[in-house]
Design a protein around this motif. Sequence first.
Motif, mmCIF file in Angstrom:
data_model
loop_
_atom_site.group_PDB
_atom_site.id
_atom_site.type_symbol
_atom_site.label_atom_id
_atom_site.label_comp_id
_atom_site.label_asym_id
_atom_site.label_seq_id
_atom_site.Cartn_x
_atom_site.Cartn_y
_atom_site.Cartn_z
ATOM 1 N N UNK A 110 56.863 36.212 36.740
ATOM 2 C CA UNK A 110 56.982 36.740 38.095
ATOM 3 C C UNK A 110 57.170 35.600 39.091
ATOM 4 N N UNK A 111 56.472 34.499 38.877
ATOM 5 C CA UNK A 111 56.651 33.349 39.757
ATOM 6 C C UNK A 111 58.085 32.811 39.665
ATOM 7 N N UNK A 112 58.599 32.777 38.441
ATOM 8 C CA UNK A 112 59.962 32.262 38.277
ATOM 9 C C UNK A 112 60.992 33.190 38.921
ATOM 10 N N UNK A 113 60.682 34.491 38.994
ATOM 11 C CA UNK A 113 61.598 35.444 39.630
ATOM 12 C C UNK A 113 61.482 35.429 41.144
ATOM 13 N N UNK A 114 60.462 34.747 41.673
ATOM 14 C CA UNK A 114 60.300 34.668 43.117
ATOM 15 C C UNK A 114 59.440 35.748 43.705
ATOM 16 N N UNK A 115 58.634 36.456 42.882
ATOM 17 C CA UNK A 115 57.744 37.509 43.391
ATOM 18 C C UNK A 115 56.641 36.853 44.206
ATOM 19 N N UNK A 116 56.393 37.357 45.442
ATOM 20 C CA UNK A 116 55.471 36.706 46.334
ATOM 21 C C UNK A 116 54.011 36.984 46.075
ATOM 22 N N UNK A 117 53.682 38.219 45.723
ATOM 23 C CA UNK A 117 52.281 38.593 45.642
ATOM 24 C C UNK A 117 52.032 39.415 44.372
ATOM 25 N N UNK A 118 50.759 39.463 43.958
ATOM 26 C CA UNK A 118 50.420 40.210 42.766
ATOM 27 C C UNK A 118 48.950 40.561 42.724
ATOM 28 N N UNK A 119 48.640 41.531 41.861
ATOM 29 C CA UNK A 119 47.258 41.908 41.635
ATOM 30 C C UNK A 119 47.156 42.478 40.223
ATOM 31 N N UNK A 120 45.975 42.368 39.652
ATOM 32 C CA UNK A 120 45.765 42.841 38.297
ATOM 33 C C UNK A 120 44.527 42.230 37.716
ATOM 34 N N UNK A 121 44.233 42.603 36.488
ATOM 35 C CA UNK A 121 43.006 42.112 35.862
ATOM 36 C C UNK A 121 43.030 40.601 35.635
ATOM 37 N N UNK A 122 44.240 40.034 35.429
ATOM 38 C CA UNK A 122 44.327 38.588 35.262
ATOM 39 C C UNK A 122 43.928 37.877 36.551
ATOM 40 N N UNK A 123 44.328 38.433 37.686
ATOM 41 C CA UNK A 123 44.018 37.834 38.984
ATOM 42 C C UNK A 123 42.572 38.106 39.340
ATOM 43 N N UNK A 124 42.195 39.364 39.388
ATOM 44 C CA UNK A 124 40.808 39.744 39.695
ATOM 45 C C UNK A 124 40.684 41.253 39.486
ATOM 46 N N UNK A 125 39.606 41.672 38.873
ATOM 47 C CA UNK A 125 39.331 43.085 38.692
ATOM 48 C C UNK A 125 38.797 43.675 39.995
#
Length: 903
Positions: free
Chosen positions: A869-884
């Motif tokens: 997602x970073x390589x595609x240029x996506x700015x923001x994200x959320x999920x269990x990897x980031x924080x539950x």
Amino acid sequence: MKHDSRIWLGGVVAFAVVYALGTLVDFRAGSLTAWLGSWPPAFAAAAAAASLLYAARRRAATTADNEANAEGADGAAALRFLGLAAAAWSAGAFVYAVTGLLTTNAAVSLTFGDLFSLVALPLFVLGFTRFAPLPSGLRPGIRHVTDSYVGAAALFSIVWLLLFAPLYSELGEGAEFLAFALVYPVADIAVLCLLAPLVFTSPHSTRRAVLLAIGAFVIICGADLIGAVTRLTGVLPAGGIEYPVRLLGFALLASLPWLIRDRAGARPRRITGRGLYRFAPEIAACGALFAAAVVLTIGGLRVDGVAPVLPLAAGSAVIVLLVRVSGLLEENATLSRMVHTREQHFHELARNSGDVILILDFDGRVFYVSPGAAEAFGYRLDDLISEPVTAIVHPEDLPRVSAAVSAFTGGGSEGIHLRVRVRAGDGTWRHTESTASLYEQPGEPDRLLVTTRDISAQVALEDQVNHLTFHDGITGLPNRAYLEERAREVLARRQRLLDSGATAEVAAIFLDLDGFTAVNDSAGHTFGDYLLAQAGRRLRATTDSGVTLARWGSDEFAVLIEDSAHAQRIVDLAERLARVISAEPFQVADREVVLSASVGVAFAEQGMDAGELLRNADMAMARAKESGGGGRMEIYAAHMHAMVVGRLELQTQLRQALAGGEFLLEYQPVVDLQSSQVTAVEALVRWEHGDTRVMPEGFIGAAEESGLIIPLGEWILREACEKVALWRASDWDIALSVNLSVKQILAPRFVETVAGVLADSGLPAEVLTMEVDEEVLLEDQGEAVERLAQLRRLGVRLAIDDFGMDYASLAHLRELRVDTIKIDPSFIRDLGSDGTVTLLTHTIIRLGQDLGVQVVAEGIEHTAQLEQLRSMGCGYGQGFLVARPMVAEGVEALVGGELGIPL
């Protein structure tokens, strides 16, 4: 059982025929043949006794004889006495069979077995008269006995002359010898003449039993007659034909309980006083006496000597007949006086009655009309008498009038009630209620007596009340009460068809107009009613015969399919009804409204009542609406009922939970994928149900269905805004995202509620992002877009959640300006493993960049997904990897060290 009994009877008859053929071969066996031939009838009589007594006991334990008892019959007692008679015949046959070889002069004296057989006759009479009761009253009883005596005397005379007189001459024996030989024929003839007339007056409910019983007795009488000849001659006629004939009679008697069935009773036939039928018993007796006289006269001319018994029988019959005729003349005189008196009473009643009374010929010609006809219908008496009354009857009612007349010409005598329309003197059609009965006058042809009254005002009032009671005032369609009553009638008729072996599908279709509530709330109830009327007209134009369309209530319509040969046609109709709703916009005020319909279908099953059928269709419709509406159709399945019950219980628990403060919020951070900084949190509601924490998917659907989502959504918004405002006051620059449902957006004063929460909490409007699903725009696109546009004017940011799934996302981006699009987790889950999904994800990110909106990837669970997602240029994200998702304290602990927020 009935079929098996007929097979058994056929077998017995076949055995009797074979048995008879066997006896015809054996002409020389003599007494041995007689002895051997006695056993089968004895066993047949015993079987008849067992069959009849068992049937009597079983019938006495049930209510099978209720109708027959009401008509004077007693089936259980009848079978019991017939069984005892068969037992007596069996005993006599067994005794005769045992002593047959030892008896050498059976013609001279009565044996012990003969006494049993003679006892069977009164028992048979008692049993028969329980099926066909004797006339009640002294005079009818005397009349029946005298007529029976005349018939018996005449019948005996004929039998004597044709059968016993030649034997008497050949044998040359005295009267003492014949007395013993003639006991059976005389007793049988007396009983037969006593019982035979009762066949014609027996109740319809026992008519079959009566016919079977008299048939069996006639066969047994024939065997007795052959036996009498055997006693006189000492020779077995036709090689012993007496025994198979007797066997057949007992077999028929044994099968009687199993060949009859309970039938709807009717009263015994009455002497109606019409024509010669009034004197049917007398004519029968006179006919029998005349035949006997002719036979005796011819016999007297041809036979040299005549036995003294003939003058005794003929003379006594003539004396009894004269007595009977004298009584008949006295009865006729009494009847004439009664007829004259009743005729006077009738004319007096006709003059003073408020009804119209007519006497009509069977062709409709008026023989008499009461004076009130002119006042009631505006005719002159001459006008009514000049032409048939059918000339003023409505053409549609003429078949019923003709059927009533045919019932009388076909022999019916019961009164008939009719409702027909009659043309009055002013040309209007009047509703009338008439009673027609047979009118009889001695010496005149039969006519019809008709009493008529005008009930036009009553019918008009009934029609008005029925229409108001069973029709909807807005659409003009039948209402819920009418549909429920009609469903009961249709299912009852279907059950009768199924019982007769026919098949027919009965089904119910329920339709709910998706988005109608928003029209009602925004445009007002007047425009909502106008929309319902338009929808009703569309649906009515789509249905045809055999279908009942009704307005069930609110924005729901129901269709009852009364008779369809195929289930697929019902499903096709449901699909057409859904299409006709969404085919083109509805015109409401100065705008066009596009609606769809959620459809539920339920099929009637064996034994299902109307309430259950309609409830099933309603549940199927609710399931279609839960699945997203928009023209969806569901067919009822059994598990839906349990789901509905559980959903109702869940809604009650949710109301209690909201009042008791059982809900709490968790927050899932949204991070900048480049800097890994938390930039926002998404507020997610949880339910602390006892010791269990219930996720939103377990209760949000029920909350939306019950409308509880509106107060629950306001609580979520207020709680989250207050918490984020507190964090921002602690120098944490963080934004807030809150999910919205369609019911919240379309609720009255929704925008005012959001503005009030922002003002109360002190949270800046540009910090708040409201997330909506794409399906919100499908529920009521115009109204939803307007409400969301008002939120943007407040400064609130908008986001489309689960972007890319199910709906036409690009079209919605054109209709509604948004600030954020959130990629659906299903795209992130297959990222890197599915080339098509990877390409689509990259396309969505590029689209967001080109449109200048934030792109948030949901559901990041693996490092590889994050890096891609970073390589595609996506700015923001959320999920269990980031924080539950976590409670507020967890969020504070996550960023507390860096921002200095006190724990």
